[in-house]
Design a protein around this motif. Structure first.
Motif, short mmCIF file in Angstrom:
data_model
loop_
_atom_site.label_atom_id
_atom_site.label_comp_id
_atom_site.label_asym_id
_atom_site.label_seq_id
_atom_site.Cartn_x
_atom_site.Cartn_y
_atom_site.Cartn_z
N PRO A 461 0.72 -1.22 -0.09
CA PRO A 461 -0.01 -0.12 0.03
C PRO A 461 0.96 1.26 0.09
O PRO A 461 0.25 2.23 -0.32
CB PRO A 461 -0.62 -0.16 1.22
N ALA A 462 1.91 1.07 0.41
CA ALA A 462 3.13 2.45 0.52
C ALA A 462 3.53 2.75 -0.98
O ALA A 462 4.17 3.87 -1.14
CB ALA A 462 4.17 2.00 1.34
N HIS A 463 3.39 1.84 -1.90
CA HIS A 463 3.96 2.02 -3.30
C HIS A 463 3.53 3.50 -4.00
O HIS A 463 4.46 4.18 -4.48
CB HIS A 463 3.72 0.73 -4.00
N PRO A 464 2.23 3.49 -4.23
CA PRO A 464 1.81 4.81 -4.61
C PRO A 464 2.42 6.20 -4.14
O PRO A 464 2.68 7.19 -4.77
CB PRO A 464 0.20 5.05 -4.46
N ALA A 465 2.51 6.24 -2.81
CA ALA A 465 3.13 7.24 -2.05
C ALA A 465 4.44 7.57 -2.49
O ALA A 465 5.03 8.64 -2.77
CB ALA A 465 2.72 7.28 -0.68
N ARG A 466 5.34 6.19 -2.40
CA ARG A 466 6.55 6.35 -2.87
C ARG A 466 6.80 6.89 -4.16
O ARG A 466 7.42 7.78 -4.70
CB ARG A 466 7.39 5.05 -2.64
N VAL A 467 5.74 6.47 -5.28
CA VAL A 467 5.97 6.93 -6.47
C VAL A 467 5.76 8.36 -6.72
O VAL A 467 6.46 9.06 -7.31
CB VAL A 467 4.67 6.22 -7.47
N GLN A 469 5.93 10.69 -4.51
CA GLN A 469 7.14 11.49 -4.01
C GLN A 469 8.48 11.49 -4.70
O GLN A 469 8.96 12.75 -5.06
CB GLN A 469 7.67 10.68 -2.56
N SER A 470 8.67 10.43 -5.44
CA SER A 470 9.85 10.76 -6.58
C SER A 470 9.34 11.31 -7.70
O SER A 470 10.15 11.97 -8.16
CB SER A 470 10.24 9.14 -6.77
N VAL A 471 8.22 11.28 -8.29
CA VAL A 471 7.84 12.01 -9.46
C VAL A 471 8.15 13.42 -9.20
O VAL A 471 8.43 14.05 -9.83
CB VAL A 471 6.28 11.61 -9.71
N GLY A 472 7.55 13.85 -7.76
CA GLY A 472 7.89 15.11 -7.43
C GLY A 472 9.48 15.82 -7.57
O GLY A 472 9.54 16.84 -8.25
N ARG A 493 -5.85 8.26 -8.76
CA ARG A 493 -6.32 9.17 -7.83
C ARG A 493 -5.24 9.35 -6.85
O ARG A 493 -5.09 10.60 -6.52
CB ARG A 493 -7.53 8.37 -7.18
N LEU A 494 -4.56 8.40 -6.19
CA LEU A 494 -3.63 8.49 -5.04
C LEU A 494 -2.67 9.25 -5.40
O LEU A 494 -2.23 10.18 -4.98
CB LEU A 494 -3.18 7.22 -4.68
N ILE A 495 -1.80 8.93 -6.91
CA ILE A 495 -0.71 9.69 -7.07
C ILE A 495 -1.33 11.06 -7.43
O ILE A 495 -0.32 12.24 -7.31
CB ILE A 495 -0.01 8.87 -8.44
N GLY A 496 -2.23 11.36 -8.23
CA GLY A 496 -2.63 12.45 -8.88
C GLY A 496 -3.04 13.52 -7.36
O GLY A 496 -2.54 14.73 -7.48
N ASP A 497 -3.65 12.96 -6.53
CA ASP A 497 -3.91 13.88 -5.06
C ASP A 497 -2.47 14.18 -4.48
O ASP A 497 -2.35 15.29 -4.10
CB ASP A 497 -4.63 13.02 -4.08
N ALA A 498 -1.66 13.16 -4.51
CA ALA A 498 -0.40 13.49 -3.75
C ALA A 498 0.34 14.62 -4.51
O ALA A 498 1.07 15.40 -3.83
CB ALA A 498 0.45 12.14 -3.34
N LEU A 499 0.36 14.33 -5.76
CA LEU A 499 1.19 15.55 -6.67
C LEU A 499 0.67 16.88 -6.46
O LEU A 499 1.28 17.89 -6.36
CB LEU A 499 1.36 14.99 -7.92
N ALA A 510 2.00 22.74 -13.05
CA ALA A 510 0.77 22.47 -12.93
C ALA A 510 0.69 20.85 -13.02
O ALA A 510 1.13 20.19 -13.74
CB ALA A 510 0.12 23.05 -14.04
N VAL A 511 -0.18 20.29 -12.05
CA VAL A 511 -0.53 18.82 -12.13
C VAL A 511 -1.75 18.61 -12.94
O VAL A 511 -2.96 19.02 -12.42
CB VAL A 511 -0.53 18.21 -10.83
N LEU A 512 -1.89 18.06 -13.97
CA LEU A 512 -3.01 17.91 -14.73
C LEU A 512 -3.66 16.26 -14.44
O LEU A 512 -2.87 15.37 -15.03
CB LEU A 512 -2.76 17.95 -16.26
N VAL A 513 -4.69 16.09 -14.20
CA VAL A 513 -4.90 14.70 -13.76
C VAL A 513 -6.03 14.34 -14.52
O VAL A 513 -7.18 14.98 -14.80
CB VAL A 513 -5.53 14.50 -12.32
N GLN A 514 -5.71 13.07 -15.21
CA GLN A 514 -6.90 12.74 -16.13
C GLN A 514 -8.38 12.68 -15.52
O GLN A 514 -8.59 12.01 -14.42
CB GLN A 514 -6.82 11.20 -16.75
#
Ligand code: SF4
Length: 662
Positions: A461-467, A469-472, A493-499, A510-514
């Motif tokens: 479950p920690a994988h999306p948060a780590r993705v 964080q690194s994408v940032g 949703r998880l990665i879009g919201d975190a970014l 700018a973070v553009l989420v599908q």
């Protein structure tokens, strides 16, 4: 001269194409494919060509098709690609080659305004609110002046507008030759133009819809063409199975009820108790929907026995039975008024068809098919074949009328083995001639691949948060120009919201989420890059963004894939395909899950390098690619990019790319 010789001459360095188009550069892969297509046309063969990104496959099939002098049908995946082919590539080549051909564009009937239904919607204004009435008035005005009636040409019309079902026709509600608007009908006009043309551009949905029900005008068109070309052929199987199956949805039933009430009150008020008749059907449809009211929206319910999983079998059986009976009673009531207006004849046919579908879903599933129920606002019942192989073999290639035809299938991604079996087996094309044309790009120079080793497992479950964080970090280094492709909507949703949270304070990127705006606007905004006070953009997307997105140059230089894109194991279709392979002693993992992942990965990676001058990095945040035995097969499916060993190398590479950006 033979067609092959003509084609070779056209693609030569001093040939027709280079004289007509100054930017034309002869490329060996493009010419090789064009010659293979010319031979397939001369020999009336089936040819499958995987032409990697950058080959220029559109010219490779259009030039031989145009020079052949034969009647040609070209099918592509989407309406947008149809418009591009018909509005840009085809006219350019017709002019360059100087061939006197007539071209036509044919879409499904839902793309054209239906003059008859616009009239009905206006008279039944009770179903529309004020803003819808204003929009309807605009459509009416436009409908008076348009030549093609193609809704894509209407300025300002949102393709998701709820008005669209009211102003377009379906096979069920179209009155055909009985229609008072028949002479000026845009659907018929488009079909007549297609029948008179030498080259017709259609889409795969239309092709298979017609194969399933022989309705859309292709029934007359297909026998008259000698060359059939499928571009974006990797979508054929999935599109085909949708149309060759059976469907019944509560939305379809409610649409029928709405049309029934509209026509009943307009043409035969008082002759039948329309409120009661419509009420019975609506209640039956709602009761069916209620059977799944404990299931989450967005889920698919497996349906291997008599009843979909988790649903109460008694209520399900009773609801389907009640629905079939209500529809049959409605059909009988419609019979009594069929003389009054042609609308009632069509409504009676619809009632009978829907009743037959309800009865069909009370019987066991046919062999070699799979059934399931999609739970959403509406309930959708589906029975689908597992592949289109049987239909292609028996209804296309196998018919004697079609033995003189040439069939060309092409795409940038058709499999990960020499036989392209990911594509040829489900499409029944094992006997077709094959050609693979490599990309002209120098991937080792232009692109790099990084697979982080220290990320949590993809199932953690920690994988999306780590993705995120690194994408940032990575996207900051590059100043945007980053696209994250996720395998699931949950990760989106998880990665879009975190970014969004990460960049909210500084507004740096700018973070553009599908899903936050229509796809076209999202891409336009991404292409603007450093607008509205931002230094650049990060796009987070899933599903349809994995393929068909063309963002060349510096617009996109970092593609990040969250996980290896295996098909979801609990998807009813994936499960049924896996079982079918195991039943004949094959490995579901090696022969289905792995090739599916390889093709999807190749498509996702294909977003990165679009031109000879592009530079970029692909990051796959799933270390199974490096640690598992099957990772080697997946890596072989990717273009031959150089590997980056650690995050420092990645950051240096991004910095270097950023430094050369204009
Ligand atoms: S013929 Fe069918 S599509 Fe054409 S205007 Fe009439 S109802 Fe609409």
């Amino acid at each position: 001269m033979t067609l092959t010789a003509d084609v070779e001459a056209a693609f030569a360095a001093d040939g027709l194409l280079s004289r007509a188009a100054s930017h034309f550069v002869a490329r060996s892969g493009q010419t090789e494919m064009a010659i293979a297509v010319a031979r397939a046309i001369e020999n009336a063969e089936a040819l499958v060509v995987e032409a990697s990104t950058g080959v220029g496959k559109t010219f490779s099939y259009l030039v031989p098709a145009l020079l052949s002098g034969e009647r040609v049908l070209v099918s592509t995946a989407t309406k947008a690609l149809q418009d591009q082919l018909f509005g840009r590539d085809l006219p350019r080549l017709v002019e360059a080659l100087g061939v006197p051909v007539r071209t036509a564009l044919l879409k499904g009937r839902a793309s054209y305004v239906c003059l008859h239904r616009v009239g009905i919607a206006r008279q039944d204004s009770s179903i529309l609110d004020r803003s819808a009435l204003r929009a309807l008035a605009k459509i009416e005005q436009w409908a008076q002046t348009t030549h093609a009636g193609d809704l894509a040409e209407m300025p300002g019309l949102d393709e998701r507008s709820p008005l669209i079902p009211l102003i377009t026709s379906t096979r069920e509600n179209c009155l055909g030759s009985q229609c008072p608007q028949f002479r000026s009908c845009h659907v018929n006009l488009a079909r007549r133009e297609a029948l008179a043309a030498d080259v017709v551009v259609i889409n795969h949905h239309l092709f298979f819809a017609d194969l399933a029900v022989r309705e859309s005008g292709m029934a007359e068109l297909l026998p008259t063409v000698r060359v059939v070309i499928f571009d974006e052929a990797h979508q054929l199987n999935e599109t085909g199975v949708q149309f060759l199956g059976q469907h019944l949805s509560t939305g379809q039933l409610l649409d029928f009820c709405r049309d029934l009430l509209g026509a009943g009150l307009q043409f035969a008020r008082g002759l039948v108790d329309w409120q009661q008749t419509v009420g019975d059907c609506e209640r039956a449809a709602r009761d069916l929907r209620l059977c799944a009211d404990q299931s989450y929206r967005g889920t698919k319910l497996r349906w291997t026995g008599n009843t979909p999983e988790t649903l109460d079998s008694d209520s399900w059986g009773v609801s389907l039975d009640a629905l079939a009976s209500a529809l049959l009673r409605t059909g009988a009531a419609l019979d009594t008024v069929s003389e009054i207006a042609p609308d009632f004849v069509r409504l009676k046919e619809r009632a009978d068809l829907l009743a037959a579908r309800a009865a069909h879903f009370m019987e066991p599933c046919a062999p070699d098919c799979v059934r399931w129920v999609d739970v959403g606002t509406q309930l959708r019942l589906t029975q689908s074949p597992l592949t289109i192989a049987e239909a292609v073999k028996t209804r296309l290639l196998g018919t004697s009328a079609d033995s003189t035809k040439s069939w060309i299938f092409t795409s940038a991604t058709l499999g990960d083995d020499e036989a392209l079996s990911w594509f040829t087996q489900p499409c029944g094309l094992e006997g077709a001639r094959l050609l693979k044309v490599g990309s002209p790009f120098d991937y080792a120079q232009q692109a790099a691949l990084y697979v982080p080793q220290d990320f949590p497992k993809p199932s953690d479950p920690a994988h999306p948060a780590r993705v995120s964080q690194s994408v940032g970090v990575w996207a900051r280094q590059l100043g945007g120009r980053t696209m994250v492709l996720t395998t699931t909507l949950k990760a989106l949703r998880l990665i879009g919201d975190a970014l969004q949270a990460d960049f909210e304070a500084t507004g740096e990127l700018a973070v553009l989420v599908q899903g936050s705006m229509p796809k076209r606007r999202l891409i336009e905004r991404f292409l603007q890059g450093n607008a509205e006070g931002h230094q650049g953009c990060v796009m987070v997307a899933s599903s349809s963004f994995w393929e068909g997105i063309d963002l060349p140059g510096e617009a996109l230089q970092l593609v990040i894939i969250d996980k290896l894109p295996f098909p979801p194991p609990n998807d009813p279709m994936a499960e049924a395909r896996a079982k079918a392979l195991e039943a004949v002693g094959r490995s579901a993992f090696n022969d289905y899950f792995l090739p599916e992942a390889a093709v999807a990965l190749k498509q996702g990676a294909g977003r990165l390098i679009r031109r000879e001058t592009d530079q970029g990095v692909l990051v796959v945040c799933d270390n199974r690619l490096a640690t598992m035995g099957y990772g080697k097969r997946l890596l072989r499916a990717l273009p031959p990019m150089r590997r980056l060993g650690n995050e420092e190398d990645l950051l240096n590479q991004l910095k270097a790319i950023n430094a050369t950006a204009k």
